[in-house]
Design a protein around this motif. Sequence first.
Motif, short mmCIF file in Angstrom:
data_model
loop_
_atom_site.label_atom_id
_atom_site.label_comp_id
_atom_site.label_asym_id
_atom_site.label_seq_id
_atom_site.Cartn_x
_atom_site.Cartn_y
_atom_site.Cartn_z
N ASP A 1 0.84 -1.20 0.00
CA ASP A 1 0.00 0.00 0.00
C ASP A 1 0.87 1.26 0.00
O ASP A 1 0.63 2.20 -0.76
N ALA A 2 1.90 1.24 0.86
CA ALA A 2 2.81 2.40 0.94
C ALA A 2 3.53 2.62 -0.38
O ALA A 2 3.66 3.76 -0.83
N ALA A 3 3.96 1.54 -1.02
CA ALA A 3 4.67 1.67 -2.29
C ALA A 3 3.77 2.23 -3.39
O ALA A 3 4.17 3.14 -4.13
N VAL A 4 2.56 1.71 -3.48
CA VAL A 4 1.63 2.18 -4.51
C VAL A 4 1.27 3.65 -4.28
O VAL A 4 1.28 4.46 -5.22
N MET A 5 1.01 4.01 -3.03
CA MET A 5 0.66 5.39 -2.74
C MET A 5 1.85 6.33 -2.95
O MET A 5 1.69 7.45 -3.44
N SER A 6 3.04 5.87 -2.62
CA SER A 6 4.25 6.67 -2.85
C SER A 6 4.46 6.93 -4.34
O SER A 6 4.80 8.05 -4.74
N GLN A 7 4.24 5.91 -5.15
CA GLN A 7 4.36 6.09 -6.59
C GLN A 7 3.34 7.11 -7.09
O GLN A 7 3.66 7.94 -7.94
N ARG A 8 2.14 7.06 -6.55
CA ARG A 8 1.09 8.01 -6.96
C ARG A 8 1.49 9.44 -6.59
O ARG A 8 1.33 10.36 -7.38
N VAL A 9 2.00 9.61 -5.38
CA VAL A 9 2.43 10.94 -4.92
C VAL A 9 3.54 11.47 -5.81
O VAL A 9 3.51 12.63 -6.24
N ARG A 10 4.51 10.63 -6.12
CA ARG A 10 5.63 11.07 -6.98
C ARG A 10 5.14 11.41 -8.38
O ARG A 10 5.60 12.38 -8.99
N ALA A 11 4.22 10.60 -8.92
CA ALA A 11 3.69 10.87 -10.26
C ALA A 11 2.92 12.19 -10.29
O ALA A 11 3.06 12.98 -11.23
N LEU A 12 2.11 12.43 -9.26
CA LEU A 12 1.38 13.70 -9.20
C LEU A 12 2.33 14.88 -9.12
O LEU A 12 2.11 15.91 -9.75
N ARG A 13 3.40 14.72 -8.35
CA ARG A 13 4.38 15.80 -8.22
C ARG A 13 5.07 16.07 -9.55
O ARG A 13 5.26 17.21 -9.95
N ARG A 14 5.46 14.99 -10.26
CA ARG A 14 6.07 15.15 -11.59
C ARG A 14 5.13 15.86 -12.54
O ARG A 14 5.52 16.75 -13.28
N ASP A 15 3.85 15.45 -12.53
CA ASP A 15 2.86 16.06 -13.41
C ASP A 15 2.70 17.55 -13.11
O ASP A 15 2.62 18.37 -14.01
N LYS A 16 2.66 17.90 -11.82
CA LYS A 16 2.51 19.31 -11.45
C LYS A 16 3.73 20.12 -11.87
O LYS A 16 3.61 21.23 -12.37
N LEU A 17 4.92 19.55 -11.68
CA LEU A 17 6.14 20.25 -12.07
C LEU A 17 6.18 20.43 -13.59
O LEU A 17 6.58 21.48 -14.08
N LYS A 18 5.75 19.40 -14.31
CA LYS A 18 5.72 19.49 -15.77
C LYS A 18 4.72 20.55 -16.22
O LYS A 18 5.01 21.36 -17.09
N ASP A 19 3.54 20.58 -15.60
CA ASP A 19 2.52 21.58 -15.94
C ASP A 19 3.03 22.99 -15.65
O ASP A 19 2.82 23.91 -16.44
N THR A 20 3.70 23.15 -14.51
CA THR A 20 4.23 24.46 -14.13
C THR A 20 5.28 24.91 -15.13
O THR A 20 5.28 26.05 -15.58
N THR A 21 6.17 24.01 -15.51
CA THR A 21 7.22 24.33 -16.47
C THR A 21 6.62 24.70 -17.82
O THR A 21 7.04 25.67 -18.46
N GLN A 22 5.61 23.96 -18.26
CA GLN A 22 4.98 24.26 -19.55
C GLN A 22 4.27 25.61 -19.49
O GLN A 22 4.32 26.38 -20.45
N SER A 23 3.60 25.91 -18.39
CA SER A 23 2.91 27.20 -18.24
C SER A 23 3.90 28.35 -18.26
O SER A 23 3.68 29.36 -18.93
N GLU A 24 5.01 28.20 -17.54
CA GLU A 24 6.02 29.25 -17.51
C GLU A 24 6.60 29.46 -18.89
O GLU A 24 6.82 30.58 -19.33
N SER A 25 6.83 28.36 -19.61
CA SER A 25 7.37 28.45 -20.96
C SER A 25 6.39 29.17 -21.88
O SER A 25 6.76 30.01 -22.69
N PHE A 26 5.09 28.86 -21.76
CA PHE A 26 4.07 29.49 -22.57
C PHE A 26 4.04 30.99 -22.33
O PHE A 26 4.02 31.78 -23.25
#
Length: 78
Positions: free
Chosen positions: A48-73
């Motif tokens: 459970d901890a591993a699956v949830m940790s992966q989800r947290v990391r994926a959400l963080r990557r997605d947010k960082l990617k969205d932020t970077t794309q917005s700043e670039s735009f």
Amino acid sequence: MGEEINVLALVKDGHRYIFLYDESSHDELLQTLGRNAADPDLNFSWYDAAVMSQRVRALRRDKLKDTTQSESFYRKSA
């Protein structure tokens, strides 16, 4: 604009595990998931901890990617 609060939840065998965290407490959340998995009194496994940790990391990557794309735009349109 205020800080976003993220919600991570797991319902397992009638138990509810709900974690609220912001970006500044990301590392603390990962540690909490590990502590919960190590607690024999909880029905929260290392899987459970591993699956949830992966989800947290994926959400963080997605947010960082969205932020970077917005700043670039905005830089390109200025």
